[in-house]
Design a protein around this motif. Sequence first.
Motif, PDB file in Angstrom:
ATOM      1  N   ALA A  44       0.650  -1.099  -0.061  1.00 16.67           N
ATOM      2  CA  ALA A  44       0.288  -0.208  -0.054  1.00 16.67           C
ATOM      3  C   ALA A  44       0.652   1.271   0.032  1.00 16.67           C
ATOM      4  N   LYS A  45       1.967   1.491   0.512  1.00 15.97           N
ATOM      5  CA  LYS A  45       2.660   2.506   0.335  1.00 15.97           C
ATOM      6  C   LYS A  45       4.187   2.218  -0.605  1.00 15.97           C
ATOM      7  N   ALA A  46       3.859   1.776  -1.584  1.00 14.60           N
ATOM      8  CA  ALA A  46       5.421   1.288  -2.983  1.00 14.60           C
ATOM      9  C   ALA A  46       4.684   2.319  -3.976  1.00 14.60           C
ATOM     10  N   ARG A  47       5.480   3.302  -3.997  1.00 10.32           N
ATOM     11  CA  ARG A  47       5.869   3.802  -5.036  1.00 10.32           C
ATOM     12  C   ARG A  47       5.604   3.200  -6.191  1.00 10.32           C
ATOM     13  N   ALA A  48       6.798   2.586  -6.833  1.00 12.10           N
ATOM     14  CA  ALA A  48       7.289   2.180  -7.584  1.00 12.10           C
ATOM     15  C   ALA A  48       7.528   0.556  -7.143  1.00 12.10           C
ATOM     16  N   ASP A  62      -1.395   0.732 -18.037  1.00 12.14           N
ATOM     17  CA  ASP A  62      -1.342   1.256 -16.918  1.00 12.14           C
ATOM     18  C   ASP A  62      -0.258   1.969 -16.130  1.00 12.14           C
ATOM     19  N   TYR A  63       1.224   1.594 -16.527  1.00 11.97           N
ATOM     20  CA  TYR A  63       1.788   2.403 -15.601  1.00 11.97           C
ATOM     21  C   TYR A  63       3.124   2.883 -16.072  1.00 11.97           C
ATOM     22  N   PRO A  64       3.743   4.142 -16.230  1.00  9.49           N
ATOM     23  CA  PRO A  64       5.092   4.615 -16.105  1.00  9.49           C
ATOM     24  C   PRO A  64       5.913   3.292 -15.987  1.00  9.49           C
ATOM     25  N   LEU A  65       6.527   2.959 -16.505  1.00  7.84           N
ATOM     26  CA  LEU A  65       8.088   1.922 -17.138  1.00  7.84           C
ATOM     27  C   LEU A  65       9.133   2.626 -16.910  1.00  7.84           C
ATOM     28  N   ILE A  66      10.319   2.755 -15.791  1.00  6.58           N
ATOM     29  CA  ILE A  66      10.907   3.886 -15.645  1.00  6.58           C
ATOM     30  C   ILE A  66      12.292   2.399 -15.317  1.00  6.58           C
ATOM     31  N   PHE A  67      13.097   3.293 -15.350  1.00  5.72           N
ATOM     32  CA  PHE A  67      14.574   2.436 -14.730  1.00  5.72           C
ATOM     33  C   PHE A  67      14.940   2.949 -13.385  1.00  5.72           C
ATOM     34  N   MET A  68      15.700   2.175 -12.282  1.00  6.05           N
ATOM     35  CA  MET A  68      15.770   3.288 -10.875  1.00  6.05           C
ATOM     36  C   MET A  68      16.922   3.998 -11.427  1.00  6.05           C
ATOM     37  N   LEU A  76      11.176  -0.327 -13.085  1.00  7.83           N
ATOM     38  CA  LEU A  76       9.831  -0.343 -12.293  1.00  7.83           C
ATOM     39  C   LEU A  76       9.129   0.056 -12.898  1.00  7.83           C
ATOM     40  N   ALA A  77       7.601   0.178 -12.305  1.00  7.37           N
ATOM     41  CA  ALA A  77       6.417   0.393 -12.635  1.00  7.37           C
ATOM     42  C   ALA A  77       5.870   1.466 -11.575  1.00  7.37           C
ATOM     43  N   VAL A  78       5.694   2.667 -12.052  1.00  7.73           N
ATOM     44  CA  VAL A  78       5.550   3.308 -11.184  1.00  7.73           C
ATOM     45  C   VAL A  78       4.142   3.258 -10.892  1.00  7.73           C
ATOM     46  N   THR A  79       3.554   3.645  -9.251  1.00  7.68           N
ATOM     47  CA  THR A  79       2.598   3.438  -9.282  1.00  7.68           C
ATOM     48  C   THR A  79       1.969   4.609  -7.964  1.00  7.68           C
ATOM     49  N   GLY A  80       3.123   5.338  -7.450  1.00 14.12           N
ATOM     50  CA  GLY A  80       2.761   6.895  -6.823  1.00 14.12           C
ATOM     51  C   GLY A  80       3.352   8.201  -6.911  1.00 14.12           C
ATOM     52  N   LEU A  81       2.987   9.249  -6.057  1.00 15.93           N
ATOM     53  CA  LEU A  81       4.222  10.282  -6.425  1.00 15.93           C
ATOM     54  C   LEU A  81       4.176  10.868  -4.999  1.00 15.93           C
ATOM     55  N   VAL A  85       2.064   6.757  -1.084  1.00 13.99           N
ATOM     56  CA  VAL A  85       0.930   5.738  -1.170  1.00 13.99           C
ATOM     57  C   VAL A  85       1.184   5.190  -2.796  1.00 13.99           C
ATOM     58  N   ASN A  86       0.116   3.873  -2.575  1.00 14.74           N
ATOM     59  CA  ASN A  86       0.164   3.155  -3.808  1.00 14.74           C
ATOM     60  C   ASN A  86      -1.255   3.496  -4.336  1.00 14.74           C
ATOM     61  N   LEU A  87      -1.209   4.074  -5.470  1.00 18.77           N
ATOM     62  CA  LEU A  87      -2.964   4.960  -5.730  1.00 18.77           C
ATOM     63  C   LEU A  87      -3.545   4.334  -7.019  1.00 18.77           C
ATOM     64  N   TYR A  88      -3.031   2.133  -7.250  1.00 17.76           N
ATOM     65  CA  TYR A  88      -3.378   1.180  -7.229  1.00 17.76           C
ATOM     66  C   TYR A  88      -3.944   0.265  -6.033  1.00 17.76           C
TER      67      TYR A  88
END
Length: 263
Positions: A44-48, A62-68, A76-81, A85-88
């Motif tokens: 629930a707290k994972a931002r990526a 569904d996600y922006p896909l980036i590199f560490m 990584l799949a970005v799940t929060g900003l 908070v994991n927005l999913y």
Amino acid sequence: MSEAQAAPQVTGQMFLYERPELLTKEEHGNLSLKPVDRPFGFAAKARAVPVTMSEVPSAMKDYPLIFMSKEQPQLLAVTGLYDDVNLYVDEEGKWEEHRYIPGYLRRYPFGLASETGSDRMAIVVDRAYDGLGADGEVPLFNNGELAEQTQAAVDFCKNYERDRHMTEQFAKVLSDLELIQPQTGQYTPQGATEQVSFAQYFGIDETRLNELSDEKATELRRNGTLPLAYALLMSMGNWRTLLQRRAKRFNLSEADIFKPAVN
């Protein structure tokens, strides 16, 4: 007579795993699994979240896909900003319906970790998982052997690990070609005249990608790297969706979309 082989040990930390332990019948033979009220509460707290190259065609929707980073180009799949908070994941600990769930999370509470002083991998289980105990519905072991469902989970972990190694090779190809570069996410709020920078990350440099020689581009297309690289670029369109998710989650207006959230 040869000496008995010492039991493997696992040290270090695993992302999102609180108490990873080597899975053994001696330590976990009497334990079982049961459904939990918050199945994805652990994330629930994972931002990526880590993803592998085989997940890109689904995750890119569904996600922006980036590199560490350039030095550690883990995908990584970005799940929060901004917020942790994991927005999913909703307030009930459930993943949003019809959104791709990364394999790293689907394998939980099981996983693979390196054995101490060895290149081998060992199956681990998060002992802190709420659904693991003595009163569950699905035993981890039957008659001293892995139960059918546990074996299926172990096989999934092994397949995931193979895919992860392939993803490392994929990322190395991109890195060696200097295609992984620092990027800046920008957004123009409604009514504003200037863009606002909201994220610094590492992603595919589209200009460098398009400037590859025909020979190199053909090579990357044949080995499957080029289509995935363009898929990563296409996933950047999800930054806007992520911002909108944040605004909806914290009841923020367009003008306040970058402000600290108030829970």
